[in-house]
Design a protein around this motif. Structure first.
Motif, PDB file in Angstrom:
ATOM      1  N   ARG A 116       0.819  -1.065   0.036  1.00  0.00           N
ATOM      2  CA  ARG A 116      -0.019   0.110   0.049  1.00  0.00           C
ATOM      3  C   ARG A 116       0.808   1.250   0.036  1.00  0.00           C
ATOM      4  O   ARG A 116       1.786   1.511   0.630  1.00  0.00           O
ATOM      5  N   LEU A 117       0.551   2.349  -0.894  1.00  0.00           N
ATOM      6  CA  LEU A 117       1.253   3.347  -1.063  1.00  0.00           C
ATOM      7  C   LEU A 117       0.315   4.651  -0.620  1.00  0.00           C
ATOM      8  O   LEU A 117      -0.845   4.488  -1.122  1.00  0.00           O
ATOM      9  N   ILE A 118       0.599   5.215   0.309  1.00  0.00           N
ATOM     10  CA  ILE A 118      -0.324   6.368   0.872  1.00  0.00           C
ATOM     11  C   ILE A 118       0.445   7.732   0.423  1.00  0.00           C
ATOM     12  O   ILE A 118       1.301   8.064   1.419  1.00  0.00           O
ATOM     13  N   PRO A 119       0.121   8.271  -0.828  1.00  0.00           N
ATOM     14  CA  PRO A 119       0.963   9.481  -0.969  1.00  0.00           C
ATOM     15  C   PRO A 119       0.640  10.552  -0.049  1.00  0.00           C
ATOM     16  O   PRO A 119      -0.647  10.652   0.275  1.00  0.00           O
ATOM     17  N   ALA A 120       1.409  11.386   0.118  1.00  0.00           N
ATOM     18  CA  ALA A 120       1.339  12.598   0.950  1.00  0.00           C
ATOM     19  C   ALA A 120       0.620  12.381   2.449  1.00  0.00           C
ATOM     20  O   ALA A 120      -0.296  13.027   2.675  1.00  0.00           O
ATOM     21  N   ALA A 121       0.872  11.256   2.854  1.00  0.00           N
ATOM     22  CA  ALA A 121       0.467  10.856   4.369  1.00  0.00           C
ATOM     23  C   ALA A 121       0.781  11.896   5.335  1.00  0.00           C
ATOM     24  O   ALA A 121      -0.164  12.024   6.068  1.00  0.00           O
ATOM     25  N   LEU A 122       1.873  12.492   5.148  1.00  0.00           N
ATOM     26  CA  LEU A 122       2.337  13.618   6.122  1.00  0.00           C
ATOM     27  C   LEU A 122       2.128  14.974   5.342  1.00  0.00           C
ATOM     28  O   LEU A 122       2.959  15.085   4.300  1.00  0.00           O
ATOM     29  N   VAL A 127       8.467   5.445   6.154  1.00  0.00           N
ATOM     30  CA  VAL A 127       7.932   6.933   5.687  1.00  0.00           C
ATOM     31  C   VAL A 127       9.089   7.567   4.870  1.00  0.00           C
ATOM     32  O   VAL A 127      10.494   7.452   5.686  1.00  0.00           O
ATOM     33  N   SER A 128       9.120   8.202   3.921  1.00  0.00           N
ATOM     34  CA  SER A 128       9.929   8.947   3.272  1.00  0.00           C
ATOM     35  C   SER A 128      10.116  10.602   3.601  1.00  0.00           C
ATOM     36  O   SER A 128       8.848  11.007   3.469  1.00  0.00           O
ATOM     37  N   LEU A 129      11.257  11.085   3.741  1.00  0.00           N
ATOM     38  CA  LEU A 129      11.353  12.611   3.953  1.00  0.00           C
ATOM     39  C   LEU A 129      12.583  12.919   2.955  1.00  0.00           C
ATOM     40  O   LEU A 129      13.616  12.381   2.835  1.00  0.00           O
ATOM     41  N   GLY A 130      12.263  13.897   2.363  1.00  0.00           N
ATOM     42  CA  GLY A 130      13.532  14.735   1.743  1.00  0.00           C
ATOM     43  C   GLY A 130      13.261  14.065   0.215  1.00  0.00           C
ATOM     44  O   GLY A 130      12.201  14.204  -0.466  1.00  0.00           O
ATOM     45  N   SER A 185       8.754  -0.015 -10.707  1.00  0.00           N
ATOM     46  CA  SER A 185       9.103   0.885  -9.903  1.00  0.00           C
ATOM     47  C   SER A 185       7.943   2.094  -9.608  1.00  0.00           C
ATOM     48  O   SER A 185       7.163   2.395 -10.228  1.00  0.00           O
ATOM     49  N   VAL A 186       8.044   2.855  -8.572  1.00  0.00           N
ATOM     50  CA  VAL A 186       7.390   3.736  -8.027  1.00  0.00           C
ATOM     51  C   VAL A 186       8.268   4.835  -7.366  1.00  0.00           C
ATOM     52  O   VAL A 186       9.062   4.454  -6.800  1.00  0.00           O
ATOM     53  N   ARG A 187       7.962   6.100  -7.446  1.00  0.00           N
ATOM     54  CA  ARG A 187       8.394   7.078  -6.874  1.00  0.00           C
ATOM     55  C   ARG A 187       7.854   7.157  -5.219  1.00  0.00           C
ATOM     56  O   ARG A 187       6.778   7.275  -5.162  1.00  0.00           O
ATOM     57  N   LEU A 188       8.969   7.414  -4.359  1.00  0.00           N
ATOM     58  CA  LEU A 188       8.366   7.728  -3.080  1.00  0.00           C
ATOM     59  C   LEU A 188       8.883   9.277  -2.825  1.00  0.00           C
ATOM     60  O   LEU A 188      10.098   9.446  -2.741  1.00  0.00           O
ATOM     61  N   ALA A 189       8.023   9.936  -2.681  1.00  0.00           N
ATOM     62  CA  ALA A 189       8.445  11.512  -2.477  1.00  0.00           C
ATOM     63  C   ALA A 189       8.250  11.826  -0.949  1.00  0.00           C
ATOM     64  O   ALA A 189       7.722  10.928  -0.086  1.00  0.00           O
ATOM     65  N   SER A 190       8.708  12.746  -0.519  1.00  0.00           N
ATOM     66  CA  SER A 190       8.657  13.191   0.912  1.00  0.00           C
ATOM     67  C   SER A 190       7.238  13.247   1.416  1.00  0.00           C
ATOM     68  O   SER A 190       6.401  13.741   0.730  1.00  0.00           O
ATOM     69  N   GLY A 191       7.068  12.579   2.624  1.00  0.00           N
ATOM     70  CA  GLY A 191       5.774  12.759   3.089  1.00  0.00           C
ATOM     71  C   GLY A 191       4.882  11.299   2.713  1.00  0.00           C
ATOM     72  O   GLY A 191       3.715  11.096   3.172  1.00  0.00           O
ATOM     73  N   ASP A 192       5.418  10.593   1.674  1.00  0.00           N
ATOM     74  CA  ASP A 192       4.727   9.215   1.377  1.00  0.00           C
ATOM     75  C   ASP A 192       4.985   8.262   2.263  1.00  0.00           C
ATOM     76  O   ASP A 192       6.083   8.177   2.892  1.00  0.00           O
ATOM     77  N   VAL A 193       3.985   7.587   2.483  1.00  0.00           N
ATOM     78  CA  VAL A 193       4.010   6.332   3.302  1.00  0.00           C
ATOM     79  C   VAL A 193       3.943   5.069   2.565  1.00  0.00           C
ATOM     80  O   VAL A 193       2.993   5.005   1.821  1.00  0.00           O
TER      81      VAL A 193
END
Ligand code: MD6
Ligand code: FE
Length: 205
Positions: free
Chosen positions: A10-16, A133-136, A154-162
């Motif tokens: 499960r990818l939760i974009p912009a969770a934070l 959790v990804s930051l930066g 592949s999928v991109r993990l951006a800052s704030g993604d969980v």
């Protein structure tokens, strides 16, 4: 099955929110001051490109003695700092009502760092999910299947993604192909910090 639609991933974009990312980073960096990042060495003797430290009762380490969890920082000999409450709350929301995490691996990717395809399998019980959790800076995350030969996507993990690996995806192979340098200004000095919460030891739930 295409790995990104695999049950249990499960990818939760912009969770934070941006504010929550900054607050969490402040809490993490305060703890890093007590338990500094260090460069681990694989059991085969190769220094990793990622720098690491841990939070919580147990921390994941690697050296000539192998991969394992231990209660102390390998360089300072001190217990790992505690896991910030915001991360415990995130686990309760996103990973379910089971046992709380007892380990949080903190990965630091400066320019050029990457992480090869691997499974998270040093934990006592794979029934518990792993939450990241990804930051930066944004990372290119590769996800495959339980067999190393399974197809990957592949999928991109951006800052704030969980992202959560649970159920059938819990033992899926995954890694970080590369980090997009300069894609975020969150981390002082640049780069990416990834936090992975786990239930490493045996215990409740
Ligand atoms: C990283 N993540 O994002 C490395 N492991 O830097 C992981 O190795 C990982 O993202 C288990 C579950 C989710 C993950
Ligand atoms: Fe992993």
């Amino acid at each position: 099955m295409a790995p990104l639609s695999q049950t249990g991933f499960r990818l939760i974009p912009a969770a934070l929110s941006v504010g929550a990312q900054a607050a969490l980073l402040t809490e993490v960096l305060a703890r890093v001051a007590q338990a500094p990042f260090y460069r681990p060495v694989t059991p085969g003797g190769k220094p990793m490109s990622v720098e690491m430290t841990n939070l919580g009762p147990l921390g994941w380490v690697t050296d000539a003695g192998g991969y394992r969890y231990q209660p102390t920082h390998p360089q300072t000999g001190e217990p790992w700092p505690d896991i910030p409450q915001a991360l415990l709350d995130l686990w309760a929301e996103a990973a379910g009502a089971g046992a709380p995490p007892d380990a949080c691996l903190v990965n630091l990717y400066r320019e050029g760092a990457r992480m090869g395809l691997h499974q998270d399998k040093d934990e006592a019980d794979f029934a518990h999910p792993v939450l990241s959790v990804s930051l930066g800076d944004t990372a290119v995350f590769r996800l495959g299947g339980v067999s190393r030969r399974d197809p990957t996507a592949s999928v991109r993990l951006a800052s704030g993604d969980v992202c959560v690996l649970a159920g059938p995806a819990r033992l899926a192979h995954h890694g970080i192909d590369r980090v997009l340098v300069g894609s975020s200004r969150l981390v002082p000095g640049g780069g990416r910090i990834n936090l992975t919460l786990r239930r490493a030891g045996p215990g409740p739930g």
